[in-house]
Scaffold this motif. Structure first.
Motif, mmCIF file in Angstrom:
data_model
loop_
_atom_site.group_PDB
_atom_site.id
_atom_site.type_symbol
_atom_site.label_atom_id
_atom_site.label_comp_id
_atom_site.label_asym_id
_atom_site.label_seq_id
_atom_site.Cartn_x
_atom_site.Cartn_y
_atom_site.Cartn_z
ATOM 1 N N GLN A 198 0.819 -1.212 0.000
ATOM 2 C CA GLN A 198 0.000 0.000 0.000
ATOM 3 C C GLN A 198 0.855 1.265 0.000
ATOM 4 O O GLN A 198 0.364 2.350 -0.306
ATOM 5 C CB GLN A 198 -0.910 0.006 1.233
ATOM 6 C CG GLN A 198 -1.827 -1.199 1.340
ATOM 7 C CD GLN A 198 -2.812 -1.273 0.192
ATOM 8 O OE1 GLN A 198 -3.653 -0.387 0.032
ATOM 9 N NE2 GLN A 198 -2.719 -2.319 -0.612
ATOM 10 N N VAL A 199 2.131 1.133 0.369
ATOM 11 C CA VAL A 199 3.013 2.299 0.523
ATOM 12 C C VAL A 199 3.809 2.576 -0.748
ATOM 13 O O VAL A 199 3.932 3.724 -1.189
ATOM 14 C CB VAL A 199 3.964 2.095 1.720
ATOM 15 C CG1 VAL A 199 4.910 3.283 1.874
ATOM 16 C CG2 VAL A 199 3.172 1.888 3.007
ATOM 17 N N ILE A 200 4.382 1.516 -1.341
ATOM 18 C CA ILE A 200 5.196 1.683 -2.555
ATOM 19 C C ILE A 200 4.778 0.669 -3.630
ATOM 20 O O ILE A 200 5.605 -0.093 -4.134
ATOM 21 C CB ILE A 200 6.713 1.558 -2.249
ATOM 22 C CG1 ILE A 200 7.005 0.282 -1.425
ATOM 23 C CG2 ILE A 200 7.242 2.799 -1.575
ATOM 24 C CD1 ILE A 200 8.488 -0.038 -1.302
ATOM 25 N N PRO A 201 3.506 0.656 -3.986
ATOM 26 C CA PRO A 201 3.058 -0.348 -4.973
ATOM 27 C C PRO A 201 3.779 -0.230 -6.305
ATOM 28 O O PRO A 201 3.952 -1.228 -7.011
ATOM 29 C CB PRO A 201 1.560 -0.050 -5.112
ATOM 30 C CG PRO A 201 1.403 1.370 -4.683
ATOM 31 C CD PRO A 201 2.418 1.559 -3.591
ATOM 32 N N ASP A 202 4.205 0.987 -6.651
ATOM 33 C CA ASP A 202 4.877 1.190 -7.934
ATOM 34 C C ASP A 202 6.270 0.588 -7.979
ATOM 35 O O ASP A 202 6.818 0.360 -9.064
ATOM 36 C CB ASP A 202 4.973 2.687 -8.238
ATOM 37 C CG ASP A 202 5.636 3.476 -7.116
ATOM 38 O OD1 ASP A 202 5.360 3.174 -5.938
ATOM 39 O OD2 ASP A 202 6.422 4.393 -7.415
ATOM 40 N N LEU A 203 6.856 0.300 -6.810
ATOM 41 C CA LEU A 203 8.206 -0.255 -6.753
ATOM 42 C C LEU A 203 8.216 -1.773 -6.573
ATOM 43 O O LEU A 203 9.268 -2.398 -6.681
ATOM 44 C CB LEU A 203 9.006 0.392 -5.621
ATOM 45 C CG LEU A 203 9.215 1.906 -5.696
ATOM 46 C CD1 LEU A 203 10.082 2.378 -4.519
ATOM 47 C CD2 LEU A 203 9.858 2.308 -7.014
ATOM 48 N N ILE A 204 7.060 -2.369 -6.280
ATOM 49 C CA ILE A 204 6.982 -3.795 -5.939
ATOM 50 C C ILE A 204 6.498 -4.596 -7.140
ATOM 51 O O ILE A 204 5.513 -4.242 -7.791
ATOM 52 C CB ILE A 204 6.029 -4.008 -4.747
ATOM 53 C CG1 ILE A 204 6.581 -3.329 -3.488
ATOM 54 C CG2 ILE A 204 5.824 -5.505 -4.491
ATOM 55 C CD1 ILE A 204 5.591 -3.298 -2.342
ATOM 56 N N GLN A 205 7.186 -5.710 -7.405
ATOM 57 C CA GLN A 205 6.743 -6.620 -8.460
ATOM 58 C C GLN A 205 5.947 -7.785 -7.908
ATOM 59 O O GLN A 205 4.917 -8.158 -8.445
ATOM 60 C CB GLN A 205 7.932 -7.142 -9.261
ATOM 61 C CG GLN A 205 7.508 -7.931 -10.497
ATOM 62 C CD GLN A 205 8.686 -8.428 -11.288
ATOM 63 O OE1 GLN A 205 9.177 -9.530 -11.055
ATOM 64 N NE2 GLN A 205 9.161 -7.608 -12.219
ATOM 65 N N LYS A 206 6.412 -8.374 -6.803
ATOM 66 C CA LYS A 206 5.714 -9.506 -6.202
ATOM 67 C C LYS A 206 6.104 -9.636 -4.732
ATOM 68 O O LYS A 206 7.086 -9.047 -4.284
ATOM 69 C CB LYS A 206 6.010 -10.807 -6.955
ATOM 70 C CG LYS A 206 7.486 -11.104 -7.126
ATOM 71 C CD LYS A 206 7.687 -12.344 -7.971
ATOM 72 C CE LYS A 206 7.227 -12.129 -9.380
ATOM 73 N NZ LYS A 206 8.113 -11.204 -10.140
ATOM 74 N N ILE A 207 5.323 -10.439 -4.003
ATOM 75 C CA ILE A 207 5.466 -10.536 -2.548
ATOM 76 C C ILE A 207 5.384 -12.004 -2.137
ATOM 77 O O ILE A 207 4.563 -12.768 -2.653
ATOM 78 C CB ILE A 207 4.352 -9.752 -1.827
ATOM 79 C CG1 ILE A 207 4.347 -8.269 -2.273
ATOM 80 C CG2 ILE A 207 4.502 -9.845 -0.310
ATOM 81 C CD1 ILE A 207 3.126 -7.506 -1.816
ATOM 82 N N VAL A 208 6.232 -12.386 -1.175
ATOM 83 C CA VAL A 208 6.153 -13.704 -0.540
ATOM 84 C C VAL A 208 5.965 -13.481 0.961
ATOM 85 O O VAL A 208 6.755 -12.765 1.592
ATOM 86 C CB VAL A 208 7.420 -14.544 -0.792
ATOM 87 C CG1 VAL A 208 7.309 -15.884 -0.068
ATOM 88 C CG2 VAL A 208 7.651 -14.741 -2.280
#
Length: 257
Positions: A95-105
């Protein structure tokens, strides 16, 4: 807040976020398994390891700390890997840096508020030792054993006990523990649409089946995989299985996305 971190390798950045009472070294085995292909960033969250202490602990604050570090290092297309509390920080970062994140584990934690946690027993035992000025490592271990805490967890905690001093801010964790158990549900009109993998320890209570609907409501593209025979620290108990799962999932999501 300027966080302590360890940066190794080259390539797409993978950011590792540890759980409560831990430090950046907790995810060494996972980082070591990926460093030949990725730029690995291991972070000490606030009030842990070598990072600064603060009276305040919350997911918005911890996520902002990490976001500031990612921006400082000019990272993009980030893969976040977080265990327990670190998994909630990773989800908050969506929610804070969605533009910098590709995927999450996310390793063995759900995006829910926990009304009770096995860590509460650990916290009570540690505070008992602190308040009663019990500083001998053997005596600390005896207190924890008497509370029913396993030797494996005792040894894990004592990795953060140096020169009769805890590397984590025990008073702040105790005071802010309700915030660590808390979670602000991501609104239905703003779900995270990033690929996200939840890795569950089959013997753990933290990522129970009853949370699945809540997970999918906030993360519609979530995948949930159970590692049988493992508890909450699934990455430490079944390291090779978790590493293989990570490599397969990252390669698959990369080729498909």
């Amino acid at each position: 807040m300027k966080l302590n971190y360890k940066l190794q390798g080259k390539g797409q950045p993978v950011v590792f976020l540890h759980g409560v009472f831990g430090s950046l070294d907790n995810l060494n085995q996972l980082a070591g398994g990926l460093v030949s292909e990725y730029l690995t960033l291991q972070v000490d969250l606030r009030n842990h390891g070598q990072s600064p202490w603060s009276d305040q602990i919350s997911y918005p604050l911890m996520a902002q700390d990490v976001a500031d570090l990612c921006r400082e290092l000019q990272l993009k297309d980030i893969i976040l890997i977080g265990h327990s509390m670190g998994g909630k920080v990773a989800m908050q970062l969506s929610q804070v840096i969605p533009d910098l994140i590709q995927k999450i584990v996310v390793i063995d934690i759900a995006p829910v508020k926990y009304n009770g946690s096995p860590n509460a027993i650990i916290l009570r035992s540690l505070m008992y030792c602190l308040n009663n000025q019990i500083t001998d490592r053997k005596q600390i271990m005896a207190v924890m054993r008497e509370a029913g805490i396993t030797d494996a967890i005792c040894l894990f905690l004592l990795k953060s006990y140096k020169n009769q001093h805890w590397l984590f801010n025990l008073n702040a964790i105790n005071d802010q523990y309700a915030n660590i158990c808390d979670w602000q549900i991501i609104p239905a009109n703003a779900p995270c649409l990033k690929p996200i993998l939840f890795i569950r320890g089959g013997n753990s209570v933290y990522l129970a089946e009853k949370y699945q609907n809540t997970i999918y409501a906030q993360f519609p593209h979530a995948e949930i995989v159970t590692i049988s025979g493992a508890g909450h620290n699934v990455h430490a108990e079944k390291t090779q299985e978790v590493l293989q799962l990570l490599q397969d999932w990252l390669n698959c999501s990369l080729s498909s996305g």
